[in-house]
Design a protein around this motif. Structure first.
Motif, short mmCIF file in Angstrom:
data_model
loop_
_atom_site.label_atom_id
_atom_site.label_comp_id
_atom_site.label_asym_id
_atom_site.label_seq_id
_atom_site.Cartn_x
_atom_site.Cartn_y
_atom_site.Cartn_z
N ILE A 146 36.03 13.13 15.44
CA ILE A 146 36.44 14.47 15.85
C ILE A 146 35.60 15.48 15.07
O ILE A 146 35.64 15.53 13.84
CB ILE A 146 37.94 14.72 15.57
N PRO A 147 34.78 16.28 15.77
CA PRO A 147 33.96 17.27 15.06
C PRO A 147 34.81 18.42 14.55
O PRO A 147 35.61 19.00 15.31
CB PRO A 147 32.97 17.73 16.14
N LEU A 148 34.64 18.75 13.30
CA LEU A 148 35.36 19.87 12.71
C LEU A 148 34.42 21.02 12.38
O LEU A 148 34.57 22.12 12.88
CB LEU A 148 36.12 19.40 11.46
N PHE A 149 33.40 20.74 11.56
CA PHE A 149 32.46 21.80 11.19
C PHE A 149 31.15 21.14 10.74
O PHE A 149 31.16 20.21 9.93
CB PHE A 149 33.03 22.65 10.04
N ASN A 150 30.02 21.61 11.31
CA ASN A 150 28.73 21.06 10.92
C ASN A 150 27.71 22.17 10.63
O ASN A 150 26.53 22.00 10.84
CB ASN A 150 28.18 20.13 12.01
N GLY A 168 28.27 17.68 21.37
CA GLY A 168 28.62 17.75 19.95
C GLY A 168 29.92 18.47 19.68
O GLY A 168 30.48 18.37 18.58
N ASP A 169 30.44 19.23 20.65
CA ASP A 169 31.70 19.94 20.46
C ASP A 169 32.91 19.08 20.84
O ASP A 169 34.05 19.52 20.63
CB ASP A 169 31.71 21.21 21.33
N TYR A 170 32.68 17.91 21.39
CA TYR A 170 33.79 17.09 21.89
C TYR A 170 33.98 15.86 21.01
O TYR A 170 33.01 15.34 20.43
CB TYR A 170 33.54 16.67 23.33
N PRO A 171 35.20 15.38 20.93
CA PRO A 171 35.43 14.14 20.17
C PRO A 171 34.83 12.94 20.90
O PRO A 171 34.67 12.96 22.12
CB PRO A 171 36.96 14.05 20.10
#
Length: 267
Positions: free
Chosen positions: A210-214, A171-174
């Motif tokens: 691209i994960p930014l903030f969840n 989940g931290d990677y694009p």
């Protein structure tokens, strides 16, 4: 995909192995139960035969006591006959219980084998064989780590949770996706929309996430998976010690049974 699919594959493989170990453990339990009930039926039959033989012997003694009481010189009294009578009837009651236990043991054996409720299995063996066992504890423990279903389930669980951890960390990677589509239509008509350009087509797409903030969801999932993995590994250590203690206890029980058998045989 940051290891997401690899993690899912590892989870699935771990859960499949876990279910296989469950199935194998069920097989072993069925074998163990059938053997226990089988020799339990043999023991019940031996006890019933012994009780019935004892009853016949005591019945003969009672008949002799009655004859001596009624036709003897008076040295055998009615109280002697009554005491003997009470003993014989008590033995008769015990024999009835032994017969009930015998029938129950045969029915339980049939039920364990998956037969109908009214079925009954009569064992062929008439004696319970005594087989002395000699084994090295270290070799037995090593074999247990290879074949014990509980140990196999722990290892499968570790594999599954490691896959869960790998998936959570993805989940931290694009994530990048490349997709394509190819279409071909067969139509003999060459007019209207059925042109050569429309009969065949293709397209290709590329997408990226691209994960930014969840809301720290990924971080919490990673922490949860790490906690699960740590817990199972601690359980593995406990199981490792427990298997060694169980085998040691079984070996001591077998040694004590062998000594008891030899002593009883001499007696």
């Amino acid at each position: 995909d940051g290891g997401m699919r690899k993690g899912y594959r590892k989870q699935s493989a771990g859960y499949v192995d876990l279910m296989k170990q469950e199935s194998r453990q069920t097989d072993l339990e069925i074998i163990d139960n059938v053997k226990r009930y089988y020799f339990g039926s043999v023991l019940a039959e031996k006890l019933y035969e012994l009780g019935y033989e004892t009853l016949e012997r005591m019945q003969a003694t009672l008949d002799l006591t009655e004859i001596m009481y009624k036709e003897g010189s008076g040295r055998v009294k009615k109280t002697d006959w009554l005491e003997n009578k009470i003993m014989v009837e008590s033995i008769r009651s015990a024999v009835a219980t032994l017969n009930k236990n015998l029938q129950s043991a045969r029915a339980a054996l049939a039920n364990t084998m998956g037969m109908a409720w009214n079925a009954s299995v009569i064992p062929v063996d008439k004696q319970i064989p005594f087989l002395p066992f000699k084994g090295d504890p270290d070799n037995l423990i090593a074999a247990a780590y290879r074949f014990n279903p509980d140990w196999g389930k722990i290892e499968a669980g570790i594999q599954a949770v490691e896959g869960e951890l790998l998936t959570a960390r993805s989940g931290d990677y694009p994530k990048i996706a490349l997709t394509g589509e190819l279409n071909r239509y067969w139509n003999d008509y060459d007019g209207g929309l059925a042109t050569d350009q429309n009969l065949s087509s293709w397209q290709m797409e590329i997408g990226m996430t691209i994960p930014l903030f969840n809301g720290f969801l990924t971080k919490s999932r990673i922490a949860e998976a790490e906690a699960k993995l740590s817990k199972i590994k601690e359980e593995q250590i406990l199981l490792s010690e427990g298997i060694g203690l169980q085998i040691r206890e079984k070996l001591m029980g077998l040694q004590a049974a062998e000594q008891s058998y030899q002593a009883t045989l001499q007696a």
